[in-house]
Design a protein around this motif. Sequence first.
Motif, PDB file in Angstrom:
ATOM      1  N   PRO A 156       1.057 -13.567 -36.730  1.00 47.95           N
ATOM      2  CA  PRO A 156       0.766 -12.719 -37.884  1.00 47.95           C
ATOM      3  C   PRO A 156       0.567 -11.270 -37.464  1.00 47.95           C
ATOM      4  CG  PRO A 156      -1.206 -13.867 -37.216  1.00 47.95           C
ATOM      5  CD  PRO A 156      -0.124 -14.314 -36.279  1.00 47.95           C
TER       6      PRO A 156
ATOM      7  N   ASN B 237      -0.495  -6.100 -42.299  1.00 51.22           N
ATOM      8  CA  ASN B 237       0.330  -5.042 -42.854  1.00 51.22           C
ATOM      9  C   ASN B 237      -0.288  -4.563 -44.156  1.00 51.22           C
ATOM     10  OD1 ASN B 237       2.448  -3.297 -43.341  1.00 51.22           O
ATOM     11  ND2 ASN B 237       3.683  -4.850 -44.331  1.00 51.22           N
TER      12      ASN B 237
ATOM     13  N   ASN C 129      -1.763  -7.217 -46.286  1.00 48.19           N
ATOM     14  CA  ASN C 129      -0.945  -8.402 -46.564  1.00 48.19           C
ATOM     15  C   ASN C 129      -0.487  -8.981 -45.249  1.00 48.19           C
ATOM     16  OD1 ASN C 129      -1.122  -8.012 -49.309  1.00 48.19           O
ATOM     17  ND2 ASN C 129       0.682  -6.720 -49.371  1.00 48.19           N
ATOM     18  N   GLU C 130      -1.065 -10.121 -44.862  1.00 44.60           N
ATOM     19  CA  GLU C 130      -0.654 -10.719 -43.612  1.00 44.60           C
ATOM     20  C   GLU C 130       0.780 -11.203 -43.719  1.00 44.60           C
ATOM     21  OE1 GLU C 130      -4.028 -10.427 -41.018  1.00 44.60           O
ATOM     22  OE2 GLU C 130      -1.958 -11.039 -40.734  1.00 44.60           O
ATOM     23  N   LYS C 131       1.589 -10.881 -42.763  1.00 45.52           N
ATOM     24  CA  LYS C 131       2.927 -11.420 -42.718  1.00 45.52           C
ATOM     25  C   LYS C 131       3.142 -12.049 -41.356  1.00 45.52           C
ATOM     26  CE  LYS C 131       5.243  -7.316 -40.921  1.00 45.52           C
ATOM     27  NZ  LYS C 131       6.352  -6.355 -41.101  1.00 45.52           N
ATOM     28  N   LEU C 132       4.118 -12.912 -41.272  1.00 43.35           N
ATOM     29  CA  LEU C 132       4.461 -13.566 -40.016  1.00 43.35           C
ATOM     30  C   LEU C 132       5.753 -12.990 -39.470  1.00 43.35           C
ATOM     31  CD1 LEU C 132       3.824 -17.349 -40.792  1.00 43.35           C
ATOM     32  CD2 LEU C 132       2.379 -15.802 -39.462  1.00 43.35           C
TER      33      LEU C 132
ATOM     34  N   MET D 257       0.514 -14.424 -52.966  1.00 47.26           N
ATOM     35  CA  MET D 257       1.662 -13.792 -52.313  1.00 47.26           C
ATOM     36  C   MET D 257       2.791 -14.792 -52.105  1.00 47.26           C
ATOM     37  SD  MET D 257       0.236 -11.071 -49.528  1.00 47.26           S
ATOM     38  CE  MET D 257      -0.897 -12.181 -48.686  1.00 47.26           C
TER      39      MET D 257
ATOM     40  N   PHE E 254       6.717 -14.843 -50.138  1.00 48.75           N
ATOM     41  CA  PHE E 254       7.513 -14.122 -49.147  1.00 48.75           C
ATOM     42  C   PHE E 254       8.971 -14.553 -49.266  1.00 48.75           C
ATOM     43  CE2 PHE E 254       3.807 -12.590 -46.882  1.00 48.75           C
ATOM     44  CZ  PHE E 254       2.850 -13.560 -47.131  1.00 48.75           C
TER      45      PHE E 254
ATOM     46  N   TYR F  80      12.542 -14.505 -46.992  1.00 50.89           N
ATOM     47  CA  TYR F  80      13.109 -14.321 -45.659  1.00 50.89           C
ATOM     48  C   TYR F  80      14.626 -14.497 -45.706  1.00 50.89           C
ATOM     49  CZ  TYR F  80       8.437 -15.010 -43.598  1.00 50.89           C
ATOM     50  OH  TYR F  80       7.107 -14.911 -43.252  1.00 50.89           O
TER      51      TYR F  80
ATOM     52  N   LEU G 240      11.786 -11.176 -42.333  1.00 44.78           N
ATOM     53  CA  LEU G 240      11.129 -10.988 -43.614  1.00 44.78           C
ATOM     54  C   LEU G 240      11.828  -9.892 -44.408  1.00 44.78           C
ATOM     55  CD1 LEU G 240       8.678 -11.770 -45.425  1.00 44.78           C
ATOM     56  CD2 LEU G 240       7.418  -9.920 -44.301  1.00 44.78           C
TER      57      LEU G 240
ATOM     58  N   THR H  51       7.566  -8.933 -49.460  1.00 45.01           N
ATOM     59  CA  THR H  51       6.402  -9.679 -49.925  1.00 45.01           C
ATOM     60  C   THR H  51       6.244  -9.407 -51.414  1.00 45.01           C
ATOM     61  OG1 THR H  51       5.340  -9.385 -47.786  1.00 45.01           O
ATOM     62  CG2 THR H  51       3.933 -10.022 -49.628  1.00 45.01           C
TER      63      THR H  51
ATOM     64  N   ASN I 290       3.932  -9.831 -54.751  1.00 48.58           N
ATOM     65  CA  ASN I 290       2.662 -10.125 -55.405  1.00 48.58           C
ATOM     66  C   ASN I 290       2.858 -10.076 -56.913  1.00 48.58           C
ATOM     67  OD1 ASN I 290       1.380 -10.309 -52.987  1.00 48.58           O
ATOM     68  ND2 ASN I 290       0.464  -8.298 -53.063  1.00 48.58           N
TER      69      ASN I 290
ATOM     70  N   GLU J 289       1.648 -18.609 -48.667  1.00 43.79           N
ATOM     71  CA  GLU J 289       0.566 -18.847 -47.732  1.00 43.79           C
ATOM     72  C   GLU J 289      -0.228 -20.077 -48.133  1.00 43.79           C
ATOM     73  OE1 GLU J 289      -0.872 -14.690 -45.705  1.00 43.79           O
ATOM     74  OE2 GLU J 289      -1.932 -15.424 -47.467  1.00 43.79           O
TER      75      GLU J 289
ATOM     76  N   ASN K  53      -3.180 -17.679 -41.971  1.00 45.56           N
ATOM     77  CA  ASN K  53      -2.033 -17.517 -42.856  1.00 45.56           C
ATOM     78  C   ASN K  53      -0.838 -18.368 -42.463  1.00 45.56           C
ATOM     79  OD1 ASN K  53      -1.923 -15.914 -40.585  1.00 45.56           O
ATOM     80  ND2 ASN K  53      -0.598 -14.401 -41.525  1.00 45.56           N
TER      81      ASN K  53
ATOM     82  N   GLN L   7       2.162 -20.747 -43.316  1.00 50.97           N
ATOM     83  CA  GLN L   7       3.001 -20.631 -44.494  1.00 50.97           C
ATOM     84  C   GLN L   7       3.753 -21.928 -44.749  1.00 50.97           C
ATOM     85  OE1 GLN L   7       5.443 -17.075 -44.532  1.00 50.97           O
ATOM     86  NE2 GLN L   7       3.689 -15.752 -44.143  1.00 50.97           N
TER      87      GLN L   7
END
Lengths: 113, 115
Positions: free
Chosen positions: A92, A95, A98-101, B31, B33, B35, B45, B48, B50, B96, B102, B104
């Motif tokens: 992670p 950001n 907002n946590e992203k992977l 959230m 995501f 990809y 990615l 994101t 929301n 998430e 986090n 996913q």
Amino acid sequence: SQQGEEDPQALSIQEGENATMNCSYKTSINNLQWYRQNSGRGLVHLILIRSNEREKHSGRLRVTLDTSKKSSSLLITASRAADTASYFCATPISNFGNEKLTFGTGTRLTIIP
Amino acid sequence: SAVISQKPSRDICQRGTSLTIQCQVDSQVTMMFWYRQQPGQSLTLIATANQGSEATYESGFVIDKFPISRPNLTFSTLTVSNMSPEDSSIYLCSVEGRGAYNEQFFGPGTRLTVL
């Protein structure tokens, strides 16, 4: 880029043998995750290891984490044909809240029956 | 965990057209995501999403090319606009988990081929 590097890129072993995959990353993390992807489909979360843990087990999976070396390994014991898949590590990055992977390059594992 | 479905599962499209991919979650999530996974590559990615706000795009991805909608807490769409063969990829949505970390959960993906 934060993307992790994994090695080997591809691994073929006989059924019943153990498979080890390695992941290196670049910056400090609070956890590292491993995912499996079967034949171009969605990813399945396998295991998460926190930065204060050194080793974690889940069934036939064993994950280690060395934060001093910024590396992790995934060991699959007594491999089965169904373990054939691509395996990705993910870390992670915060950001703007907002946590992203970000995902590593992946290891393609083939189990030979 | 969350159960996520995507439509379509695969499609073959002509250059210059657009495709909208749907992502449905079985529970409310903050959230979502999106990809992209190009052939033989890892996941990258795109953005994101929301609910109730504009999606946040990663470097190299723009809203005009990949418009995203997030009308409620269980649904999102990603449109791939004015497609070219370079857009041929698997597109995945994820959400998430509810834990402290986090992890996913991913949908099954949409395999897109552009001719």
